[in-house]
Design a protein around this motif. Structure first.
Motif, PDB file in Angstrom:
ATOM      1  N   HIS A  30       0.840  -1.199   0.000  1.00  0.00           N
ATOM      2  CA  HIS A  30       0.000   0.000   0.000  1.00  0.00           C
ATOM      3  C   HIS A  30       0.877   1.252   0.000  1.00  0.00           C
ATOM      4  O   HIS A  30       0.568   2.237  -0.666  1.00  0.00           O
ATOM      5  N   ALA A  31       1.988   1.225   0.734  1.00  0.00           N
ATOM      6  CA  ALA A  31       2.898   2.375   0.782  1.00  0.00           C
ATOM      7  C   ALA A  31       3.442   2.704  -0.603  1.00  0.00           C
ATOM      8  O   ALA A  31       3.644   3.859  -0.937  1.00  0.00           O
ATOM      9  N   GLU A  32       3.688   1.690  -1.420  1.00  0.00           N
ATOM     10  CA  GLU A  32       4.185   1.919  -2.787  1.00  0.00           C
ATOM     11  C   GLU A  32       3.178   2.714  -3.603  1.00  0.00           C
ATOM     12  O   GLU A  32       3.541   3.436  -4.503  1.00  0.00           O
ATOM     13  N   LEU A  33       1.895   2.563  -3.298  1.00  0.00           N
ATOM     14  CA  LEU A  33       0.846   3.223  -4.069  1.00  0.00           C
ATOM     15  C   LEU A  33       0.527   4.625  -3.565  1.00  0.00           C
ATOM     16  O   LEU A  33      -0.135   5.390  -4.254  1.00  0.00           O
ATOM     17  N   LEU A  34       0.980   4.944  -2.352  1.00  0.00           N
ATOM     18  CA  LEU A  34       0.667   6.245  -1.771  1.00  0.00           C
ATOM     19  C   LEU A  34       1.458   7.352  -2.458  1.00  0.00           C
ATOM     20  O   LEU A  34       2.599   7.155  -2.854  1.00  0.00           O
ATOM     21  N   TYR A  35       0.827   8.480  -2.573  1.00  0.00           N
ATOM     22  CA  TYR A  35       1.506   9.646  -3.091  1.00  0.00           C
ATOM     23  C   TYR A  35       1.657  10.643  -1.952  1.00  0.00           C
ATOM     24  O   TYR A  35       0.849  10.675  -1.038  1.00  0.00           O
ATOM     25  N   THR A  36       2.691  11.451  -2.020  1.00  0.00           N
ATOM     26  CA  THR A  36       2.901  12.442  -0.985  1.00  0.00           C
ATOM     27  C   THR A  36       1.689  13.341  -0.901  1.00  0.00           C
ATOM     28  O   THR A  36       1.187  13.808  -1.912  1.00  0.00           O
ATOM     29  N   SER A  37       1.202  13.527   0.285  1.00  0.00           N
ATOM     30  CA  SER A  37       0.034  14.378   0.463  1.00  0.00           C
ATOM     31  C   SER A  37       0.395  15.545   1.364  1.00  0.00           C
ATOM     32  O   SER A  37       1.246  15.418   2.238  1.00  0.00           O
ATOM     33  N   TYR A  38      -0.252  16.652   1.125  1.00  0.00           N
ATOM     34  CA  TYR A  38       0.001  17.831   1.931  1.00  0.00           C
ATOM     35  C   TYR A  38      -0.255  17.489   3.391  1.00  0.00           C
ATOM     36  O   TYR A  38      -1.274  16.919   3.733  1.00  0.00           O
ATOM     37  N   GLY A  39       0.689  17.785   4.239  1.00  0.00           N
ATOM     38  CA  GLY A  39       0.518  17.551   5.667  1.00  0.00           C
ATOM     39  C   GLY A  39       1.106  16.245   6.164  1.00  0.00           C
ATOM     40  O   GLY A  39       1.044  15.969   7.353  1.00  0.00           O
ATOM     41  N   ALA A  40       1.668  15.406   5.295  1.00  0.00           N
ATOM     42  CA  ALA A  40       2.295  14.167   5.767  1.00  0.00           C
ATOM     43  C   ALA A  40       3.497  14.536   6.639  1.00  0.00           C
ATOM     44  O   ALA A  40       4.283  15.409   6.293  1.00  0.00           O
ATOM     45  N   ASN A  41       3.624  13.868   7.761  1.00  0.00           N
ATOM     46  CA  ASN A  41       4.733  14.127   8.670  1.00  0.00           C
ATOM     47  C   ASN A  41       6.051  13.797   7.966  1.00  0.00           C
ATOM     48  O   ASN A  41       6.218  12.708   7.426  1.00  0.00           O
ATOM     49  N   GLN A  42       6.989  14.713   7.993  1.00  0.00           N
ATOM     50  CA  GLN A  42       8.282  14.517   7.339  1.00  0.00           C
ATOM     51  C   GLN A  42       9.387  14.121   8.325  1.00  0.00           C
ATOM     52  O   GLN A  42      10.499  13.841   7.919  1.00  0.00           O
ATOM     53  N   ASP A  43       9.071  14.084   9.614  1.00  0.00           N
ATOM     54  CA  ASP A  43      10.051  13.700  10.635  1.00  0.00           C
ATOM     55  C   ASP A  43       9.937  12.207  10.902  1.00  0.00           C
ATOM     56  O   ASP A  43       9.345  11.775  11.886  1.00  0.00           O
ATOM     57  N   LYS A  44      10.501  11.408  10.016  1.00  0.00           N
ATOM     58  CA  LYS A  44      10.407   9.959  10.131  1.00  0.00           C
ATOM     59  C   LYS A  44      11.792   9.341  10.248  1.00  0.00           C
ATOM     60  O   LYS A  44      12.692   9.676   9.492  1.00  0.00           O
ATOM     61  N   LEU A  45      11.953   8.424  11.206  1.00  0.00           N
ATOM     62  CA  LEU A  45      13.094   7.530  11.186  1.00  0.00           C
ATOM     63  C   LEU A  45      12.769   6.524  10.092  1.00  0.00           C
ATOM     64  O   LEU A  45      11.607   6.151   9.916  1.00  0.00           O
ATOM     65  N   TRP A  46      13.746   6.049   9.358  1.00  0.00           N
ATOM     66  CA  TRP A  46      13.444   5.135   8.269  1.00  0.00           C
ATOM     67  C   TRP A  46      14.562   4.126   8.073  1.00  0.00           C
ATOM     68  O   TRP A  46      15.685   4.326   8.496  1.00  0.00           O
ATOM     69  N   ARG A  47      14.181   3.013   7.476  1.00  0.00           N
ATOM     70  CA  ARG A  47      15.171   2.016   7.062  1.00  0.00           C
ATOM     71  C   ARG A  47      14.654   1.334   5.817  1.00  0.00           C
ATOM     72  O   ARG A  47      13.453   1.267   5.568  1.00  0.00           O
ATOM     73  N   GLY A  48      15.583   0.848   5.029  1.00  0.00           N
ATOM     74  CA  GLY A  48      15.216   0.230   3.758  1.00  0.00           C
ATOM     75  C   GLY A  48      15.532  -1.245   3.737  1.00  0.00           C
ATOM     76  O   GLY A  48      16.142  -1.791   4.650  1.00  0.00           O
ATOM     77  N   PHE A  49      15.121  -1.884   2.664  1.00  0.00           N
ATOM     78  CA  PHE A  49      15.414  -3.281   2.452  1.00  0.00           C
ATOM     79  C   PHE A  49      16.827  -3.427   1.890  1.00  0.00           C
ATOM     80  O   PHE A  49      17.278  -2.589   1.129  1.00  0.00           O
ATOM     81  N   THR A  50      17.524  -4.485   2.268  1.00  0.00           N
ATOM     82  CA  THR A  50      18.877  -4.704   1.754  1.00  0.00           C
ATOM     83  C   THR A  50      18.856  -5.360   0.383  1.00  0.00           C
ATOM     84  O   THR A  50      19.866  -5.358  -0.314  1.00  0.00           O
ATOM     85  N   LYS A  51      17.713  -5.941   0.001  1.00  0.00           N
ATOM     86  CA  LYS A  51      17.549  -6.559  -1.319  1.00  0.00           C
ATOM     87  C   LYS A  51      16.278  -6.031  -1.955  1.00  0.00           C
ATOM     88  O   LYS A  51      15.335  -5.689  -1.260  1.00  0.00           O
ATOM     89  N   GLU A  52      16.263  -6.011  -3.274  1.00  0.00           N
ATOM     90  CA  GLU A  52      15.066  -5.563  -3.991  1.00  0.00           C
ATOM     91  C   GLU A  52      13.903  -6.488  -3.675  1.00  0.00           C
ATOM     92  O   GLU A  52      14.045  -7.721  -3.662  1.00  0.00           O
ATOM     93  N   GLN A  53      12.748  -5.900  -3.405  1.00  0.00           N
ATOM     94  CA  GLN A  53      11.549  -6.675  -3.084  1.00  0.00           C
ATOM     95  C   GLN A  53      10.782  -6.991  -4.363  1.00  0.00           C
ATOM     96  O   GLN A  53      10.563  -6.122  -5.179  1.00  0.00           O
ATOM     97  N   THR A  54      10.386  -8.241  -4.509  1.00  0.00           N
ATOM     98  CA  THR A  54       9.633  -8.649  -5.697  1.00  0.00           C
ATOM     99  C   THR A  54       8.268  -9.171  -5.319  1.00  0.00           C
ATOM    100  O   THR A  54       7.980  -9.488  -4.238  1.00  0.00           O
TER     101      THR A  54
END
Length: 76
Positions: A52-76
């Motif tokens: 679902h996150a892949e389909l979301l588009y940035t929307s006005y008011g989305a919190n920009q103060d996020k800790l984040w981490r990514g995948f070490t391998k491409e997700q299929t």
């Protein structure tokens, strides 16, 4: 998780567009993983579902103060 990078602070932004696991700085007590889409400039709102996150588009008011981490391998 072994297939995830370490956590990055909000001032460091992802190099690639896509979905990332995030923690909202204002809601760190949540235990369920949340995901958001980085569009190269801003974060989208968060979702509990990776696909679902892949389909979301940035929307006005989305919190920009996020800790984040990514995948070490491409997700299929």
């Amino acid at each position: 998780m072994r297939n995830m990078t370490g956590w990055f602070p909000p001032h460091i932004k992802p190099a690639y567009i896509g979905a990332y696991e995030v923690k909202d700085l204002y809601k760190l007590s949540r235990t369920s993983p949340m995901y958001a889409r980085w569009d190269g400039i801003e974060w989208s709102n968060s979702s509990y579902l990776t696909h679902h996150a892949e389909l979301l588009y940035t929307s006005y008011g989305a919190n920009q103060d996020k800790l984040w981490r990514g995948f070490t391998k491409e997700q299929t």
